[in-house]
Enzyme design. Sequence first.
Site, PDB file in Angstrom:
ATOM      1  N   HIS A  76    -138.124  69.341 -65.462  1.00 32.91           N
ATOM      2  CA  HIS A  76    -139.265  68.967 -66.303  1.00 32.91           C
ATOM      3  C   HIS A  76    -140.396  68.488 -65.396  1.00 32.91           C
ATOM      4  O   HIS A  76    -140.155  67.991 -64.292  1.00 32.91           O
ATOM      5  CB  HIS A  76    -138.880  67.845 -67.264  1.00 32.91           C
ATOM      6  CG  HIS A  76    -137.974  68.282 -68.361  1.00 32.91           C
ATOM      7  ND1 HIS A  76    -137.693  67.469 -69.433  1.00 32.91           N
ATOM      8  CD2 HIS A  76    -137.274  69.418 -68.569  1.00 32.91           C
ATOM      9  CE1 HIS A  76    -136.869  68.093 -70.258  1.00 32.91           C
ATOM     10  NE2 HIS A  76    -136.598  69.275 -69.746  1.00 32.91           N
ATOM     11  N   GLU A 103    -142.155  65.858 -65.478  1.00 33.23           N
ATOM     12  CA  GLU A 103    -142.025  64.452 -65.091  1.00 33.23           C
ATOM     13  C   GLU A 103    -141.034  64.272 -63.941  1.00 33.23           C
ATOM     14  O   GLU A 103    -141.296  63.510 -63.006  1.00 33.23           O
ATOM     15  CB  GLU A 103    -141.548  63.588 -66.275  1.00 33.23           C
ATOM     16  CG  GLU A 103    -142.478  63.607 -67.470  1.00 33.23           C
ATOM     17  CD  GLU A 103    -142.056  64.594 -68.539  1.00 33.23           C
ATOM     18  OE1 GLU A 103    -142.131  64.234 -69.721  1.00 33.23           O
ATOM     19  OE2 GLU A 103    -141.657  65.736 -68.188  1.00 33.23           O
ATOM     20  N   CYS A 157    -139.012  62.999 -72.653  1.00 35.38           N
ATOM     21  CA  CYS A 157    -137.701  63.070 -73.298  1.00 35.38           C
ATOM     22  C   CYS A 157    -136.822  61.938 -72.747  1.00 35.38           C
ATOM     23  O   CYS A 157    -137.199  61.260 -71.785  1.00 35.38           O
ATOM     24  CB  CYS A 157    -137.069  64.434 -73.023  1.00 35.38           C
ATOM     25  SG  CYS A 157    -136.479  64.631 -71.313  1.00 35.38           S
ATOM     26  N   CYS A 211    -136.197  62.171 -68.875  1.00 38.68           N
ATOM     27  CA  CYS A 211    -137.372  61.791 -68.088  1.00 38.68           C
ATOM     28  C   CYS A 211    -137.670  60.306 -68.220  1.00 38.68           C
ATOM     29  O   CYS A 211    -138.022  59.649 -67.238  1.00 38.68           O
ATOM     30  CB  CYS A 211    -138.567  62.639 -68.497  1.00 38.68           C
ATOM     31  SG  CYS A 211    -138.342  64.390 -68.090  1.00 38.68           S
TER      32      CYS A 211
END
Length: 168
Positions: free
Chosen positions: A61, A63, A91, A94
């Site tokens: 991701h 992040e 999420c 993260c």
Amino acid sequence: MDDEPIIDLQSDHYFMGEALRQAAKAYAAEEVPVGAVVVRAGRIIARASNQVELLKDATAHAEMLVLTAAQQVAGDWRLTDCTLYVTKEPCPMCAGAIVHTRLERVVFGAGDPKGGAAGGAMNLLQFPTLNHQCAITSGVREVESRTLLQTFFAEQREKKKAEEGKNN
């Protein structure tokens, strides 16, 4: 004297624009269009976009990638004096990484009421029993962030329909 940090909304707008540029790169690569930047002392020290499909890695991701890059620049795993700008609410995975890196603040665009962990479905960033809590600013350039995501997923559904039509 007030010890609260001064939040410069013009800077938030600017840095979220940089995160949106990263999201556009993800979009162009047919990745879920999420982009992120980490800012320290008014300067971007790391940038990233989603690369799940490219890397075949569910943890890639924006992040997660930007935190790794920022830690390398900082020379430490602690990012206590940094702010993360990300186009979509983080999420749970993260959010866990954000807490562990001790980010001072998280600024996001589009909320995620079903899966967000910064106040959407839950709030891990300010969970009382964890060893760190982050300040949260939500809704910065929300319309742009949300539109990018909605357009991407609408196109993905259309592609899927077209492919299913060919197979029938």
